[in-house]
Scaffold this motif. Structure first.
Motif, PDB file in Angstrom:
ATOM      1  N   THR A 174      -3.586  26.189  -3.034  1.00 56.18           N
ATOM      2  CA  THR A 174      -2.313  25.698  -2.519  1.00 56.18           C
ATOM      3  C   THR A 174      -2.561  24.902  -1.243  1.00 56.18           C
ATOM      4  OG1 THR A 174      -1.886  27.591  -1.057  1.00 56.18           O
ATOM      5  CG2 THR A 174      -1.267  27.830  -3.376  1.00 56.18           C
ATOM      6  N   ALA A 175      -1.488  24.450  -0.631  1.00 54.47           N
ATOM      7  CA  ALA A 175      -1.595  23.670   0.608  1.00 54.47           C
ATOM      8  C   ALA A 175      -2.129  24.507   1.766  1.00 54.47           C
ATOM      9  CB  ALA A 175      -0.238  23.082   0.966  1.00 54.47           C
ATOM     10  N   GLU A 176      -2.192  25.810   1.588  1.00 53.14           N
ATOM     11  CA  GLU A 176      -2.733  26.687   2.638  1.00 53.14           C
ATOM     12  C   GLU A 176      -4.241  26.886   2.495  1.00 53.14           C
ATOM     13  OE1 GLU A 176      -0.548  30.304   2.516  1.00 53.14           O
ATOM     14  OE2 GLU A 176       1.328  29.395   3.194  1.00 53.14           O
ATOM     15  N   ASP A 177      -4.807  26.332   1.433  1.00 50.50           N
ATOM     16  CA  ASP A 177      -6.235  26.490   1.177  1.00 50.50           C
ATOM     17  C   ASP A 177      -6.998  25.212   1.540  1.00 50.50           C
ATOM     18  OD1 ASP A 177      -5.906  29.108   0.064  1.00 50.50           O
ATOM     19  OD2 ASP A 177      -5.135  28.176  -1.764  1.00 50.50           O
ATOM     20  N   TYR A 178      -8.326  25.289   1.421  1.00 49.23           N
ATOM     21  CA  TYR A 178      -9.180  24.162   1.810  1.00 49.23           C
ATOM     22  C   TYR A 178     -10.170  23.839   0.699  1.00 49.23           C
ATOM     23  CZ  TYR A 178      -7.465  25.195   6.506  1.00 49.23           C
ATOM     24  OH  TYR A 178      -6.660  25.423   7.599  1.00 49.23           O
ATOM     25  N   LEU A 179     -10.352  22.533   0.473  1.00 51.78           N
ATOM     26  CA  LEU A 179     -11.366  22.059  -0.459  1.00 51.78           C
ATOM     27  C   LEU A 179     -12.342  21.168   0.291  1.00 51.78           C
ATOM     28  CD1 LEU A 179     -12.628  21.546  -3.246  1.00 51.78           C
ATOM     29  CD2 LEU A 179     -10.956  19.704  -3.576  1.00 51.78           C
ATOM     30  N   ILE A 180     -13.593  21.605   0.360  1.00 51.90           N
ATOM     31  CA  ILE A 180     -14.678  20.824   0.945  1.00 51.90           C
ATOM     32  C   ILE A 180     -15.438  20.202  -0.220  1.00 51.90           C
ATOM     33  CG2 ILE A 180     -16.830  20.974   2.258  1.00 51.90           C
ATOM     34  CD1 ILE A 180     -15.530  23.387   3.733  1.00 51.90           C
ATOM     35  N   TYR A 181     -15.474  18.873  -0.289  1.00 51.27           N
ATOM     36  CA  TYR A 181     -16.007  18.247  -1.497  1.00 51.27           C
ATOM     37  C   TYR A 181     -16.870  17.032  -1.166  1.00 51.27           C
ATOM     38  CZ  TYR A 181     -12.633  14.420  -1.061  1.00 51.27           C
ATOM     39  OH  TYR A 181     -11.931  13.329  -0.627  1.00 51.27           O
ATOM     40  N   ASN A 182     -17.768  16.741  -2.089  1.00 48.55           N
ATOM     41  CA  ASN A 182     -18.685  15.610  -1.982  1.00 48.55           C
ATOM     42  C   ASN A 182     -17.947  14.337  -2.378  1.00 48.55           C
ATOM     43  OD1 ASN A 182     -20.687  13.681  -2.241  1.00 48.55           O
ATOM     44  ND2 ASN A 182     -21.953  14.878  -3.650  1.00 48.55           N
ATOM     45  N   GLU A 183     -17.567  13.539  -1.395  1.00 50.71           N
ATOM     46  CA  GLU A 183     -16.767  12.355  -1.676  1.00 50.71           C
ATOM     47  C   GLU A 183     -17.580  11.215  -2.287  1.00 50.71           C
ATOM     48  OE1 GLU A 183     -15.001  11.507   2.042  1.00 50.71           O
ATOM     49  OE2 GLU A 183     -16.845  10.804   3.007  1.00 50.71           O
ATOM     50  N   GLU A 184     -18.910  11.364  -2.353  1.00 55.77           N
ATOM     51  CA  GLU A 184     -19.746  10.341  -2.985  1.00 55.77           C
ATOM     52  C   GLU A 184     -19.977  10.608  -4.472  1.00 55.77           C
ATOM     53  OE1 GLU A 184     -23.328   9.807  -0.757  1.00 55.77           O
ATOM     54  OE2 GLU A 184     -22.318   8.552   0.744  1.00 55.77           O
ATOM     55  N   ASP A 185     -19.545  11.776  -4.946  1.00 56.14           N
ATOM     56  CA  ASP A 185     -19.677  12.096  -6.365  1.00 56.14           C
ATOM     57  C   ASP A 185     -18.367  11.718  -7.061  1.00 56.14           C
ATOM     58  OD1 ASP A 185     -19.423  13.698  -8.872  1.00 56.14           O
ATOM     59  OD2 ASP A 185     -21.371  14.480  -8.241  1.00 56.14           O
ATOM     60  N   PRO A 186     -18.387  10.749  -7.986  1.00 57.57           N
ATOM     61  CA  PRO A 186     -17.138  10.265  -8.598  1.00 57.57           C
ATOM     62  C   PRO A 186     -16.373  11.338  -9.369  1.00 57.57           C
ATOM     63  CG  PRO A 186     -19.061   9.344  -9.714  1.00 57.57           C
ATOM     64  CD  PRO A 186     -19.562   9.993  -8.471  1.00 57.57           C
ATOM     65  N   ALA A 219     -10.979  16.377  -7.012  1.00 58.55           N
ATOM     66  CA  ALA A 219     -10.387  16.622  -5.691  1.00 58.55           C
ATOM     67  C   ALA A 219      -9.051  15.904  -5.534  1.00 58.55           C
ATOM     68  CB  ALA A 219     -11.355  16.178  -4.599  1.00 58.55           C
ATOM     69  N   ALA A 220      -8.919  14.744  -6.138  1.00 57.59           N
ATOM     70  CA  ALA A 220      -7.695  13.949  -5.992  1.00 57.59           C
ATOM     71  C   ALA A 220      -6.462  14.692  -6.492  1.00 57.59           C
ATOM     72  CB  ALA A 220      -7.845  12.631  -6.738  1.00 57.59           C
ATOM     73  N   SER A 221      -6.641  15.588  -7.466  1.00 62.54           N
ATOM     74  CA  SER A 221      -5.505  16.333  -8.015  1.00 62.54           C
ATOM     75  C   SER A 221      -5.331  17.709  -7.378  1.00 62.54           C
ATOM     76  CB  SER A 221      -5.665  16.488  -9.530  1.00 62.54           C
ATOM     77  OG  SER A 221      -6.846  17.215  -9.829  1.00 62.54           O
ATOM     78  N   SER A 222      -6.172  18.034  -6.402  1.00 63.37           N
ATOM     79  CA  SER A 222      -6.085  19.334  -5.739  1.00 63.37           C
ATOM     80  C   SER A 222      -4.932  19.362  -4.738  1.00 63.37           C
ATOM     81  CB  SER A 222      -7.397  19.638  -5.008  1.00 63.37           C
ATOM     82  OG  SER A 222      -7.273  20.804  -4.222  1.00 63.37           O
ATOM     83  N   LYS A 223      -4.272  20.511  -4.637  1.00 64.09           N
ATOM     84  CA  LYS A 223      -3.187  20.699  -3.674  1.00 64.09           C
ATOM     85  C   LYS A 223      -3.711  21.182  -2.317  1.00 64.09           C
ATOM     86  CE  LYS A 223       0.155  21.862  -7.290  1.00 64.09           C
ATOM     87  NZ  LYS A 223       1.034  22.925  -7.848  1.00 64.09           N
ATOM     88  N   ALA A 224      -4.986  21.487  -2.236  1.00 66.35           N
ATOM     89  CA  ALA A 224      -5.564  22.024  -1.008  1.00 66.35           C
ATOM     90  C   ALA A 224      -5.721  20.952   0.065  1.00 66.35           C
ATOM     91  CB  ALA A 224      -6.922  22.650  -1.313  1.00 66.35           C
ATOM     92  N   GLN A 225      -5.939  21.391   1.282  1.00 64.41           N
ATOM     93  CA  GLN A 225      -6.300  20.477   2.364  1.00 64.41           C
ATOM     94  C   GLN A 225      -7.742  20.043   2.131  1.00 64.41           C
ATOM     95  OE1 GLN A 225      -5.049  21.944   6.349  1.00 64.41           O
ATOM     96  NE2 GLN A 225      -4.120  23.652   5.223  1.00 64.41           N
ATOM     97  N   LYS A 226      -7.980  18.742   2.124  1.00 68.67           N
ATOM     98  CA  LYS A 226      -9.277  18.216   1.692  1.00 68.67           C
ATOM     99  C   LYS A 226     -10.151  17.807   2.874  1.00 68.67           C
ATOM    100  CE  LYS A 226      -7.158  16.370  -2.518  1.00 68.67           C
ATOM    101  NZ  LYS A 226      -5.763  16.661  -2.134  1.00 68.67           N
ATOM    102  N   LEU A 227     -11.405  18.221   2.799  1.00 71.12           N
ATOM    103  CA  LEU A 227     -12.413  17.850   3.791  1.00 71.12           C
ATOM    104  C   LEU A 227     -13.600  17.259   3.031  1.00 71.12           C
ATOM    105  CD1 LEU A 227     -12.300  21.094   5.964  1.00 71.12           C
ATOM    106  CD2 LEU A 227     -11.231  18.905   6.516  1.00 71.12           C
ATOM    107  N   GLY A 228     -13.707  15.942   3.020  1.00 75.62           N
ATOM    108  CA  GLY A 228     -14.794  15.296   2.310  1.00 75.62           C
ATOM    109  C   GLY A 228     -16.061  15.238   3.139  1.00 75.62           C
ATOM    110  N   PHE A 229     -17.200  15.181   2.452  1.00 74.58           N
ATOM    111  CA  PHE A 229     -18.476  15.022   3.157  1.00 74.58           C
ATOM    112  C   PHE A 229     -19.385  14.113   2.351  1.00 74.58           C
ATOM    113  CE2 PHE A 229     -19.362  18.515   0.271  1.00 74.58           C
ATOM    114  CZ  PHE A 229     -20.663  18.282  -0.140  1.00 74.58           C
ATOM    115  N   LYS A 230     -20.332  13.505   3.040  1.00 73.83           N
ATOM    116  CA  LYS A 230     -21.368  12.700   2.405  1.00 73.83           C
ATOM    117  C   LYS A 230     -22.682  13.445   2.531  1.00 73.83           C
ATOM    118  CE  LYS A 230     -19.036   8.320   3.330  1.00 73.83           C
ATOM    119  NZ  LYS A 230     -19.104   6.982   3.962  1.00 73.83           N
ATOM    120  N   PRO A 231     -23.327  13.726   1.413  1.00 75.93           N
ATOM    121  CA  PRO A 231     -24.555  14.533   1.459  1.00 75.93           C
ATOM    122  C   PRO A 231     -25.631  13.905   2.334  1.00 75.93           C
ATOM    123  CG  PRO A 231     -23.787  14.262  -0.785  1.00 75.93           C
ATOM    124  CD  PRO A 231     -22.995  13.309   0.055  1.00 75.93           C
ATOM    125  N   ALA A 232     -26.271  14.756   3.104  1.00 77.56           N
ATOM    126  CA  ALA A 232     -27.425  14.337   3.915  1.00 77.56           C
ATOM    127  C   ALA A 232     -28.442  15.443   3.829  1.00 77.56           C
ATOM    128  CB  ALA A 232     -27.001  14.110   5.361  1.00 77.56           C
TER     129      ALA A 232
END
Length: 459
Positions: free
Chosen positions: A226-238, A244-257
């Motif tokens: 839900t909107a109270e949850d968090y999704l940390i996701y790899n924004e470079e993986d299509p 992630a685009a359809s997730s209701k969670a708060q989104k935190l994207g990252f680029k792998p290093a």
């Protein structure tokens, strides 16, 4: 499924491996007088001595083992399925009124603490370990009402312990870092408070039937957020970004290093982002990460013998993982041990990467080792057709020699014979292990044992 809802249900545990035994112990403690069914494709005699002892001393268990283990499923209200059993196997035996659930679902429904779930095709174990290490070190001295005066952090799931044993003593302040496979997620009905989604490649197609079904199973890590949850996701993986685009969670994207100083294939970025959500300062995270030790079977430097550096990357069960290993270790890799169980994965990208590398020797395990070899041959023929002067566009790079083997002992012996001093021999199979070994750990341990057997081993 809430524990109270199981009280008046007829329950069957399907699969009696590590998770199945944990589920049985948990349910027996909750319902000491209940008749509980246990079914497994193995014959009873094939179980471990611990599993047989557990069942033999229980007077209220009903057993279904061997080829007919699924035929009595319709007698039960609730089926607690172990992860390795594919749902399509059960379709002929399940009725509409029955509930198919899992240890993961039961834990998610009843856990009072915070769950940090990690999934992805590769890097799950290292990332889960990094996050656990960071949270355990970062929250160790935090004031709390929890037992012992500090927040308790637990590593569970694929890499850690089965989870139900933790429920009886779990409290609100507990944090569970849960490595989640596609098998554990495929019939999930809840998602974790913090979800970490690393990447998505073709794997386990023999279980799921298609990449689409595999991706759908993985997507359950965020589907119920839900909107109270968090999704940390790899924004470079299509594929991950699409989910992630359809997730209701708060989104935190990252680029792998990749954390190349210690040759981790996984990125440390998710650990930093999770730490932020727990208000752990960046400086403390950096300090804690310096004490992290790489996991076995994941680009593990076994040691050096006769001037050859041996790396154990047995957990590389898809082509992308082997490609990453070659990228990290570079042109020092002279010998590559590749191949294993065929799960329907294709190898053209790996073949192209091998042809671009300095690998001189390919030691090929059945059956996918042969497929890798065929892909390389196809690319070589294509190069020859495209080259105007009839020579390979690889320039002066030496094409690899093939060696087909049936055992790890053969593979290691050939590695000693053909790997030049000052170079690397890499076990990175790009396939599962089940045709020749129990699992990736058994394969990696055999590799290490065969190296050490030669004597005068130095780390």
């Amino acid at each position: 499924m809430l524990i109270a809802e199981l009280k008046d249900k007829q329950i069957l545990i399907l699969g009696f491996g590590r998770e199945g035994q944990d589920s049985f112990l948990f349910l027996r403690e909750k319902f000491p007088e209940k008749s509980i069914g246990v079914a497994d494709q193995k014959e009873f005699e094939e179980l471990s001595s611990e599993a047989k002892l557990l069942l033999n001393k229980d007077r209220k268990v009903v057993l279904y083992f061997g080829d007919s283990y699924l035929k009595q499923l319709n007698k039960y209200d609730v089926i607690v399925k172990s992860p390795g059993i594919a749902p399509h196997v059960l379709k002929l035996y399940l009725k509409k009124h029955q509930t198919l659930t899992s240890q993961t679902n039961i834990f998610f429904a009843n856990c009072p603490g915070t769950i940090v779930g990690i999934t992805g095709t590769k890097g799950k174990s290292t990332t889960a370990s990094l996050i656990y290490h960071v949270l355990k070190g970062g929250l160790a001295r935090r004031s709390s009402e929890s037992e012992g005066g500090g927040v308790r952090v637990h590593l569970v799931g694929n890499i850690g312990e089965p989870v139900l044993k933790f429920l009886d003593h779990a409290i609100k302040d507990d944090v569970f870092v849960y490595e989640l496979s596609s098998f554990q997620l495929e019939n999930a009905t809840r998602s974790p408070h913090i979800a970490v989604f690393l990447n998505l490649y073709s794997e386990h197609l023999d279980h799921h039937g298609s990449f689409e079904a595999y991706a759908k199973a993985k997507a359950n890590i965020t589907k119920f957020q839900t909107a109270e949850d968090y999704l940390i996701y790899n924004e470079e993986d299509p594929e991950v970004s699409r989910i992630a685009a359809s997730s209701k969670a708060q989104k935190l994207g990252f680029k792998p290093a990749p954390f190349k100083e210690q040759v981790f294939v996984a990125s440390t970025r998710p650990a930093y982002l999770v730490a932020e959500l727990f208000a752990i300062p960046k400086e403390k995270v950096e300090k804690v990460l310096k004490t992290f030790k790489p996991l076995p079977h994941r680009l593990e430097l076994v040691g050096t013998r006769k001037g050859i550096a041996f790396y154990n990357d047995s957990l590389a069960t898809i082509p992308e993982a082997t490609i990453a290993a070659l990228d990290i270790l570079g042109d020092k890799v002279a010998t590559l041990l590749v191949g294993g169980y065929d799960r329907g994965v294709k190898f053209p990208k790996l073949a192209a990467r091998i042809l671009q590398s300095s690998v001189r020797n390919l030691i090929l395990f059945p059956t996918t080792g042969e497929l890798v070899g065929k892909e390389i041959e196809a690319l070589r023929k294509k190069e020859a057709r495209l080259a105007e002067d009839g020579e390979s566009r690889r320039g002066n790079r030496q094409l690899p020699k093939y060696f087909h083997v049936q055992t790890m002992a053969e593979a290691v012996e050939l590695s000693f014979q053909h790997t030049p001093r000052g170079h690397i021999c890499l076990l990175s199979p790009a396939a599962s292990s089940f045709n020749l070994f129990r699992d990736y750990k058994h394969r990696g341990d055999e590799f290490k044992n065969c190296i050490r057997y030669t004597g005068n081993f130095t780390t």
